[in-house]
Design a protein around this motif. Structure first.
Motif, PDB file in Angstrom:
ATOM      1  N   UNK A 154      55.345  80.649 -41.338  1.00 51.16           N
ATOM      2  CA  UNK A 154      55.030  80.992 -42.721  1.00 51.16           C
ATOM      3  C   UNK A 154      55.943  82.081 -43.248  1.00 51.16           C
ATOM      4  N   UNK A 155      56.154  83.134 -42.453  1.00 48.97           N
ATOM      5  CA  UNK A 155      57.042  84.213 -42.863  1.00 48.97           C
ATOM      6  C   UNK A 155      58.477  83.718 -43.015  1.00 48.97           C
ATOM      7  N   UNK A 156      58.936  82.921 -42.068  1.00 46.00           N
ATOM      8  CA  UNK A 156      60.325  82.452 -42.098  1.00 46.00           C
ATOM      9  C   UNK A 156      60.552  81.507 -43.270  1.00 46.00           C
ATOM     10  N   UNK A 157      59.632  80.566 -43.496  1.00 42.89           N
ATOM     11  CA  UNK A 157      59.824  79.579 -44.561  1.00 42.89           C
ATOM     12  C   UNK A 157      59.773  80.212 -45.948  1.00 42.89           C
ATOM     13  N   UNK A 158      58.860  81.158 -46.165  1.00 48.93           N
ATOM     14  CA  UNK A 158      58.819  81.827 -47.473  1.00 48.93           C
ATOM     15  C   UNK A 158      60.088  82.637 -47.676  1.00 48.93           C
TER      16      UNK A 158
END
Length: 463
Positions: free
Chosen positions: A278-282
């Motif tokens: 989630x952190x990487x994709x955002x």
């Protein structure tokens, strides 16, 4: 009944005492959310045979195992759902922060600033020689530039903060892997060959770590015959007994970290599962999309206004220049500024003929608001579409996270109904084993009295 009966009763005492110890351990951990209820499993000792082999005699009872009461299928199901929940929950939280940066929920966002800007251009087209209105156009343009500067700066700060949080999550993952490896050693040591002990408390601690790890990464896990947990990520073992494969982080040219397999140049793609994803994709997708769209919006609008302003004549009879400037020949949200020369309001060039009352260029700039500069969308429509897309993406992730949270709570409730400590049940077991202990004690007392009678009366017959 002789010494054999005494041994049977003693085994019953020992089994009851161990069962009572287990009940006491359960009650003392009633408020421990990671604790799994334990139960003492009783079994008959091996029988002895008579000399001729025709008869068997019981030798009592034994506690063969202190077993955890848990449903491993529910554990696996919960951990599978955790990965999707972790991803969308993290994403929804971050996108909500991004919405806060645009601040369109309140009445003080960029849209309100643009409304003021367009209104002042419209007023200037009607009173082209008014220095007061020229000043208002200049100040509202400065406000527009400073607002998008601020939004761009905050978005960039969020992106770099996401990078720091991503690195923190990677450290958390590696720490969990190390702890699980140590607990694997502890379980294997306690439950060594021919050991009748169970390392259930170590298992509880390990299972809590696996539950948390499943929120961070889309893992699969199982326990081998030695009591060790094997954890895999995308088919590769990251924990296998005491072997640990930590996740490495490598920075790109922009200083942003990406996760790789340990001692490998192969990048890990988490495929939209887990908090870390989630952190990487955002950071790498959603943030880039909204920052790029904001730059496109600002650059296109500024270049259009510049093109019109450069065709106008100011109050001093000079040809107009760029109204907005950037750096390196490019104007975007991070560098847009109002041309410093326009602090002299006379240099705002809005006349086509050079007449004092001619505000035709100001009128054309005002009409830019309704032009289709972005495909089939006007300026306002394009900006609203950015906010709408952001809101829809956040809403979608929040809805999925809420649904996943409901599903996880349902699974966890079922798991707790099996594994959690019930004080009522423990008290019933305590009474049961206390009665068993008392009954075995009475049998021992009875046998003791019988043996005492036999011993004391030997030789008295016939006197």
């Amino acid at each position: 009944m002789g010494f054999g009966g005494l041994y049977i009763s003693i085994s019953g005492l020992q089994a009851s005492r161990k069962s009572l110890d287990t009940v006491s351990h359960n009650i003392s951990n009633a408020n421990n959310p990671n604790y799994v209820r334990q139960s003492a499993i009783h079994a008959s000792n091996s029988y002895t045979k008579s000399a001729d082999g025709r008869f068997q005699t019981g030798t009592g009872v034994n506690v063969i195992q202190i077993r955890q009461i848990r449903d491993e299928f529910l554990d696996l199901k919960l951990r599978r759902e955790n990965a999707s929940f972790g991803y969308h929950y993290a994403k929804a939280q971050i996108l909500e922060d991004i919405e806060g940066v645009f601040n369109e929920i309140t009445d003080s966002g960029l849209q309100k600033v643009m409304n003021g800007l367009w209104k002042n251009w419209d007023e200037l087209s009607k009173e082209a020689d008014s220095l007061t209105i020229r000043g208002l156009v200049h100040e509202s343009s400065v406000a527009f530039a400073e607002t998008v500067n601020h939004i761009s700066r905050q978005l960039n700060d969020i992106r770099h903060n996401l990078n720091k949080q991503m690195l923190t999550k990677v450290d958390e993952v590696n720490n969990i892997l190390d702890k699980i490896g140590e607990l694997n050693k502890s379980v294997k040591l306690v439950e060594g060959e021919n050991s009748r002990m169970k390392a259930n408390d170590f298992r509880d601690e390990r299972n809590a770590l696996i539950d948390r790890l499943s929120e961070l990464l889309p893992i699969t896990s199982y326990e081998n015959t030695f009591g060790e947990t094997i954890i895999s990520l995308q088919g590769r073992d990251i924990v296998n007994g005491s072997f640990i494969s930590r996740i490495d982080v490598k920075n790109d040219n922009n200083g942003l970290g990406h996760i790789y397999w340990e001692k490998s140049n192969e990048k890990i793609d988490l495929n939209g599962l887990g908090e870390l994803a989630g952190f990487i994709d955002v950071r790498d997708k959603s943030m880039v999309e909204y920052m790029d769209r904001l730059d496109t919006f600002v650059g296109t609008l500024a270049n259009k206004i510049n093109a019109l302003h450069s065709t106008g004549i100011d109050l001093e009879g000079n040809q107009g220049g760029d109204f907005f400037v950037g750096s390196g020949g490019v104007i975007n949200a991070s560098n847009i500024k109002v041309n410093s020369e326009l602090s002299n309001y006379n240099k705002i060039a809005i006349s086509k003929t050079g007449g004092i009352s001619d505000g035709d260029i100001a009128k054309e700039i005002y009409e830019v608001r309704n032009e289709t500069l972005f495909g089939e969308m006007s300026t306002d429509d394009y900006y609203r579409d950015i906010i709408f897309s952001l809101g829809e993406e956040r809403k979608s992730s929040r809805l999925i996270a809420e649904n996943q949270g409901f599903l996880i709570n349902t699974i966890d409730e079922r798991r707790q109904s099996i594994s959690a400590v019930s004080l009522d049940e423990e008290m019933a077991d305590m009474i049961k084993f206390q009665h068993s202990y008392t009954a075995n004690s009475r049998v021992i007392n009875a046998i003791d009295e019988m043996i005492e009678t036999v011993v004391n009366r030997v030789g008295l017959v016939g006197r």
